[in-house]
Write a protein that holds these residues in place. Structure first.
Motif, PDB file in Angstrom:
ATOM      1  N   ILE A 179       8.090  -2.638  17.273  1.00 54.62           N
ATOM      2  CA  ILE A 179       7.268  -1.766  16.815  1.00 54.62           C
ATOM      3  C   ILE A 179       5.863  -2.336  16.331  1.00 54.62           C
ATOM      4  CG2 ILE A 179       8.813  -0.350  15.863  1.00 54.62           C
ATOM      5  CD1 ILE A 179       8.114  -1.192  12.937  1.00 54.62           C
ATOM      6  N   ILE A 180       4.817  -1.259  16.255  1.00 55.40           N
ATOM      7  CA  ILE A 180       3.651  -1.643  15.557  1.00 55.40           C
ATOM      8  C   ILE A 180       3.479  -0.443  14.447  1.00 55.40           C
ATOM      9  CG2 ILE A 180       2.707  -2.624  17.451  1.00 55.40           C
ATOM     10  CD1 ILE A 180       0.797  -0.305  17.687  1.00 55.40           C
ATOM     11  N   GLN A 181       3.300  -0.772  13.326  1.00 52.26           N
ATOM     12  CA  GLN A 181       3.145  -0.079  12.083  1.00 52.26           C
ATOM     13  C   GLN A 181       1.983  -0.093  11.618  1.00 52.26           C
ATOM     14  OE1 GLN A 181       6.842  -0.021   9.423  1.00 52.26           O
ATOM     15  NE2 GLN A 181       5.378   1.025   7.866  1.00 52.26           N
ATOM     16  N   GLY A 182       1.170   1.298  11.409  1.00 48.24           N
ATOM     17  CA  GLY A 182      -0.142   1.491  10.755  1.00 48.24           C
ATOM     18  C   GLY A 182      -0.288   2.501   9.682  1.00 48.24           C
ATOM     19  N   GLY A 183      -1.421   2.598   9.155  1.00 44.41           N
ATOM     20  CA  GLY A 183      -1.602   3.457   8.272  1.00 44.41           C
ATOM     21  C   GLY A 183      -1.636   2.944   6.680  1.00 44.41           C
ATOM     22  N   ASN A 184      -1.633   1.722   6.547  1.00 41.48           N
ATOM     23  CA  ASN A 184      -1.771   1.044   5.101  1.00 41.48           C
ATOM     24  C   ASN A 184      -2.782  -0.162   5.452  1.00 41.48           C
ATOM     25  OD1 ASN A 184      -1.283   0.332   2.745  1.00 41.48           O
ATOM     26  ND2 ASN A 184       0.920   0.241   2.814  1.00 41.48           N
ATOM     27  N   SER A 185      -3.263  -0.840   4.251  1.00 39.59           N
ATOM     28  CA  SER A 185      -3.930  -1.860   4.152  1.00 39.59           C
ATOM     29  C   SER A 185      -4.107  -2.442   2.795  1.00 39.59           C
ATOM     30  CB  SER A 185      -5.363  -1.582   4.726  1.00 39.59           C
ATOM     31  OG  SER A 185      -6.186  -0.910   3.436  1.00 39.59           O
ATOM     32  N   ASP A 186      -4.517  -3.413   2.625  1.00 43.93           N
ATOM     33  CA  ASP A 186      -4.520  -3.838   1.346  1.00 43.93           C
ATOM     34  C   ASP A 186      -6.070  -3.850   0.705  1.00 43.93           C
ATOM     35  OD1 ASP A 186      -6.243  -5.628   3.082  1.00 43.93           O
ATOM     36  OD2 ASP A 186      -5.088  -7.516   2.337  1.00 43.93           O
ATOM     37  N   ASP A 187      -6.711  -2.941   1.335  1.00 46.85           N
ATOM     38  CA  ASP A 187      -8.002  -2.516   0.756  1.00 46.85           C
ATOM     39  C   ASP A 187      -8.102  -1.593  -0.350  1.00 46.85           C
ATOM     40  OD1 ASP A 187      -9.060  -4.121   2.832  1.00 46.85           O
ATOM     41  OD2 ASP A 187      -9.604  -2.524   4.358  1.00 46.85           O
ATOM     42  N   VAL A 188      -9.004  -1.527  -1.220  1.00 48.31           N
ATOM     43  CA  VAL A 188      -9.054  -0.695  -2.461  1.00 48.31           C
ATOM     44  C   VAL A 188      -9.286   0.498  -1.921  1.00 48.31           C
ATOM     45  CG1 VAL A 188     -10.186   0.071  -4.493  1.00 48.31           C
ATOM     46  CG2 VAL A 188      -9.664  -2.369  -3.995  1.00 48.31           C
ATOM     47  N   GLU A 189     -10.231   0.806  -0.817  1.00 47.81           N
ATOM     48  CA  GLU A 189     -10.456   1.999  -0.320  1.00 47.81           C
ATOM     49  C   GLU A 189      -9.272   3.117   0.045  1.00 47.81           C
ATOM     50  OE1 GLU A 189     -13.075   5.020   1.081  1.00 47.81           O
ATOM     51  OE2 GLU A 189     -13.280   3.635  -0.282  1.00 47.81           O
ATOM     52  N   THR A 190      -8.174   2.307   0.580  1.00 49.14           N
ATOM     53  CA  THR A 190      -7.058   3.047   1.121  1.00 49.14           C
ATOM     54  C   THR A 190      -6.387   3.544  -0.374  1.00 49.14           C
ATOM     55  OG1 THR A 190      -6.674   1.720   2.995  1.00 49.14           O
ATOM     56  CG2 THR A 190      -4.630   2.871   2.316  1.00 49.14           C
ATOM     57  N   GLY A 191      -6.383   2.894  -1.145  1.00 51.61           N
ATOM     58  CA  GLY A 191      -5.584   3.413  -2.333  1.00 51.61           C
ATOM     59  C   GLY A 191      -6.503   4.721  -2.837  1.00 51.61           C
ATOM     60  N   ARG A 192      -7.985   4.699  -2.822  1.00 48.54           N
ATOM     61  CA  ARG A 192      -8.595   5.621  -3.336  1.00 48.54           C
ATOM     62  C   ARG A 192      -8.405   6.928  -2.537  1.00 48.54           C
ATOM     63  NH1 ARG A 192     -12.795   8.527  -2.073  1.00 48.54           N
ATOM     64  NH2 ARG A 192     -13.046   7.322  -0.012  1.00 48.54           N
ATOM     65  N   LYS A 193      -8.496   6.709  -1.006  1.00 47.33           N
ATOM     66  CA  LYS A 193      -8.041   7.916  -0.302  1.00 47.33           C
ATOM     67  C   LYS A 193      -6.724   8.457  -0.726  1.00 47.33           C
ATOM     68  CE  LYS A 193     -10.696   6.367   3.731  1.00 47.33           C
ATOM     69  NZ  LYS A 193     -10.641   6.144   5.368  1.00 47.33           N
ATOM     70  N   ARG A 194      -5.743   7.702  -0.924  1.00 43.53           N
ATOM     71  CA  ARG A 194      -4.522   8.267  -1.015  1.00 43.53           C
ATOM     72  C   ARG A 194      -4.438   9.039  -2.627  1.00 43.53           C
ATOM     73  NH1 ARG A 194       0.593   4.302   0.739  1.00 43.53           N
ATOM     74  NH2 ARG A 194      -0.092   4.028   2.852  1.00 43.53           N
ATOM     75  N   SER A 195      -5.137   8.437  -3.318  1.00 37.78           N
ATOM     76  CA  SER A 195      -5.357   9.254  -4.749  1.00 37.78           C
ATOM     77  C   SER A 195      -5.952  10.734  -4.592  1.00 37.78           C
ATOM     78  CB  SER A 195      -6.024   8.092  -5.441  1.00 37.78           C
ATOM     79  OG  SER A 195      -6.107   9.048  -6.904  1.00 37.78           O
ATOM     80  N   GLU A 196      -7.048  10.606  -3.882  1.00 39.44           N
ATOM     81  CA  GLU A 196      -7.694  11.977  -3.667  1.00 39.44           C
ATOM     82  C   GLU A 196      -6.956  12.966  -2.764  1.00 39.44           C
ATOM     83  OE1 GLU A 196     -11.549  11.136  -1.929  1.00 39.44           O
ATOM     84  OE2 GLU A 196     -12.183  10.502  -3.606  1.00 39.44           O
ATOM     85  N   ILE A 197      -6.140  12.466  -1.679  1.00 38.80           N
ATOM     86  CA  ILE A 197      -5.431  13.303  -1.001  1.00 38.80           C
ATOM     87  C   ILE A 197      -4.012  13.847  -1.876  1.00 38.80           C
ATOM     88  CG2 ILE A 197      -3.976  13.837   1.145  1.00 38.80           C
ATOM     89  CD1 ILE A 197      -6.075  11.636   2.472  1.00 38.80           C
ATOM     90  N   GLY A 198      -3.465  12.889  -2.536  1.00 37.57           N
ATOM     91  CA  GLY A 198      -2.307  13.247  -3.297  1.00 37.57           C
ATOM     92  C   GLY A 198      -1.139  12.298  -3.075  1.00 37.57           C
ATOM     93  N   ARG A 199      -0.108  12.575  -3.903  1.00 37.86           N
ATOM     94  CA  ARG A 199       1.169  11.939  -3.617  1.00 37.86           C
ATOM     95  C   ARG A 199       2.353  12.996  -3.367  1.00 37.86           C
ATOM     96  NH1 ARG A 199       1.700   6.977  -5.933  1.00 37.86           N
ATOM     97  NH2 ARG A 199       3.975   7.343  -6.509  1.00 37.86           N
TER      98      ARG A 199
END
Length: 242
Positions: free
Chosen positions: A129-149
């Motif tokens: 497989i190749i798996q995507g949609g994550n990263s170790d960047d702060v920006e990704t965490g910020r986006k998730r926080s704004e969209i929701g859990r």
């Protein structure tokens, strides 16, 4: 006392009495404008102005409680079913299945929100497989926080299998006996003809219809511990093909 003196005294007394009985006049009223202080009772008594209807509304955030209802409504009029994903290796296009509505709607919604842009293919397992949609960047965490859990329920009984080129959704890493899906990540099967041991545990929700050679090239990169590529593979753009 002479008559002249008596007359003089009488005149003086009459003058004195008439002066004491005079009513005093009011001072003239000022015509100058009266300044009212900002914190005076006069100002406070004026009803407050209603808040402008165009004022910024509270931002919508997805939660465990509202996600299913939201995506149920979102998919009703959803015409788009293709997303083009661009990396430094090139682009590939996935087509999403109509009969897996929540996962399809979720992927389209996140792509339209720009969530995937700047995330990475962070897990590469050779010939699997190749798996995507994550990263170790702060920006990704910020986006998730704004969209929701939130998580999505599995939808594994629509007849789709994990053939080569299938895009599917991994389950969350939290304590998750019901295999609820992590909505922000996805994986694409590279195995030929497929990885059918995944059937029943994960939800296939689409397939690569163009650019599978790009997927194969991504799968061939060198990786280190945790299957993370030595060189980051960013998703430069995820575009919904309207």
């Amino acid at each position: 006392m002479t008559v002249e003196k008596l007359i003089s005294i009488a005149i003086l007394m009459l003058f004195f009495l008439s002066s004491c009985g005079e009513t005093p006049k009011e001072p003239p009223k000022s015509t100058a404008p009266v300044n009212i202080e900002e914190d005076s009772v006069a100002v406070d008594s004026i009803p407050a102005k209603k808040e402008d209807s165009t004022a910024k509304k509270e931002k919508f955030v997805l939660t465990e409680d509202n996600a299913i209802d939201f995506f149920f409504d979102y998919q009703k009029d959803l015409k788009a079913d293709k997303v083009r994903i661009t990396t430094r290796f090139g682009s590939f296009t996935v087509q999403l299945y109509d009969n897996v509505p929540y996962h399809k709607a979720n992927f389209i919604y996140l792509a339209r929100k720009g969530y995937f842009d700047g995330t990475q293919f962070h897990r590469i397992v050779k010939d699997f497989i190749i798996q995507g949609g994550n990263s170790d960047d702060v920006e990704t965490g910020r986006k998730r926080s704004e969209i929701g859990r939130y998580l999505l329920p599995p939808d594994t009984r629509k007849g789709h299998r994990h053939h080569r080129g299938t895009i599917s959704m991994p389950s969350s890493e939290i304590d998750n006996p019901h295999m609820l899906a992590s909505p922000y990540e996805f994986f694409i099967v590279v195995t030929d003809p497929g990885s059918y041991h995944l059937d029943g545990d994960f939800t296939p929700f689409g397939r690569v219809i163009e650019g599978m050679d790009v997927v194969d090239e991504i799968n061939s990169v060198k990786t280190g511990q945790g299957d993370w590529p030595y060189q980051n593979i960013y998703i430069q753009k995820a575009e919904v093909i309207e």
